[in-house]
Design an enzyme around this catalytic site. Sequence first.
Site, PDB file in Angstrom:
ATOM      1  N   ASP A 174      42.140  54.605  31.432  1.00 56.20           N
ATOM      2  CA  ASP A 174      42.722  55.937  31.557  1.00 56.20           C
ATOM      3  C   ASP A 174      43.745  56.186  30.450  1.00 56.20           C
ATOM      4  OD1 ASP A 174      44.656  54.178  32.416  1.00 56.20           O
ATOM      5  OD2 ASP A 174      45.235  55.332  34.187  1.00 56.20           O
ATOM      6  N   THR A 191      38.754  53.940  42.593  1.00 55.93           N
ATOM      7  CA  THR A 191      39.818  53.305  43.346  1.00 55.93           C
ATOM      8  C   THR A 191      40.909  54.305  43.692  1.00 55.93           C
ATOM      9  OG1 THR A 191      41.079  52.683  41.370  1.00 55.93           O
ATOM     10  CG2 THR A 191      39.369  51.150  42.106  1.00 55.93           C
ATOM     11  N   ASP A 236      45.250  46.237  30.268  1.00 59.40           N
ATOM     12  CA  ASP A 236      46.569  46.646  29.785  1.00 59.40           C
ATOM     13  C   ASP A 236      46.394  47.365  28.451  1.00 59.40           C
ATOM     14  OD1 ASP A 236      49.214  46.817  28.818  1.00 59.40           O
ATOM     15  OD2 ASP A 236      49.777  44.966  29.833  1.00 59.40           O
ATOM     16  N   ASP A 260      41.478  36.777  36.732  1.00 62.34           N
ATOM     17  CA  ASP A 260      42.771  37.438  36.595  1.00 62.34           C
ATOM     18  C   ASP A 260      43.847  36.367  36.614  1.00 62.34           C
ATOM     19  OD1 ASP A 260      44.973  39.372  36.767  1.00 62.34           O
ATOM     20  OD2 ASP A 260      43.483  40.787  37.507  1.00 62.34           O
TER      21      ASP A 260
END
Length: 274
Positions: free
Chosen positions: A211, A248, A175, A125
């Site tokens: 999502d 999560t 993203d 990341d």
Amino acid sequence: MSDFLNAPEAPSPAPHPPGASIRHTRAKGEPRFPDGPRADPAGSHFERRIRSFQPRRSRVTSGQADALQRLWPTWGLDIDGQRVIDLPELFGNDGPVVLEIGFGMGEATARMAAADPDTNILAVDVHTPGQGNLLALADRNGLSNVRVGNGDAIILLREMLAPDALDGLRVYFPDPWPKKRHHKRRLIQPEFLTLAATRLKPGALVHCATDWEPYAEQMLEVLTAHPDFENTQARGGFAARPEFRPLTRFEGQGLDKGHVVNDLLFRRVPHQDR
């Protein structure tokens, strides 16, 4: 427990209130974390390529800063593109290695590492607080099977991993770049999959989740069309969330709001002559 966890700790910095952010006046040119991740390890701003990410070195808590200072020299990896990594040396064992691109704050990564200690996770990341948080979680829970990479995953795949080095690839909630003019920035594209395929062993699992439904549809289309991958679902389409991918808190909040999360599970097919 790993020898890394038994190593002597560096002298503790001056105490900070729990959860407080570090505010330090640095001289011009002074690195933010002298023993931690570099701001631009590969000099990537000199490479002309559309990127799928924006580096974020935002506010870091005292606990995250401490983890970055203490643990980066042994558990961190700056993606500088200067060498091919010896993964058994990096992890201290010959276990399978899964690459995770974009781990956020690292909670799901830590839970997967704890649930499967025989699998090594190379988590990449560019978010400094997340890097510190994952290192702190790994240290606290004795997760010696986690290494944290800082930088561009494309450079890692292209310059620093040997062919057939990886046993899996995970891309969770990348993203979505929702505006049409930004779709070219999305990570899951044919060119990326072609590169990733050269570093994945035959049979390696590629697991994506998002999502953002339009992005999910694009991922499915691109993966289905790529000759190096096959859908694990006999009838095609999306997969149910596998038990090894934790739910999560962020994802749960989205589900409560009616968001639809789609998982994609594809396998690397045996190598074909190109």
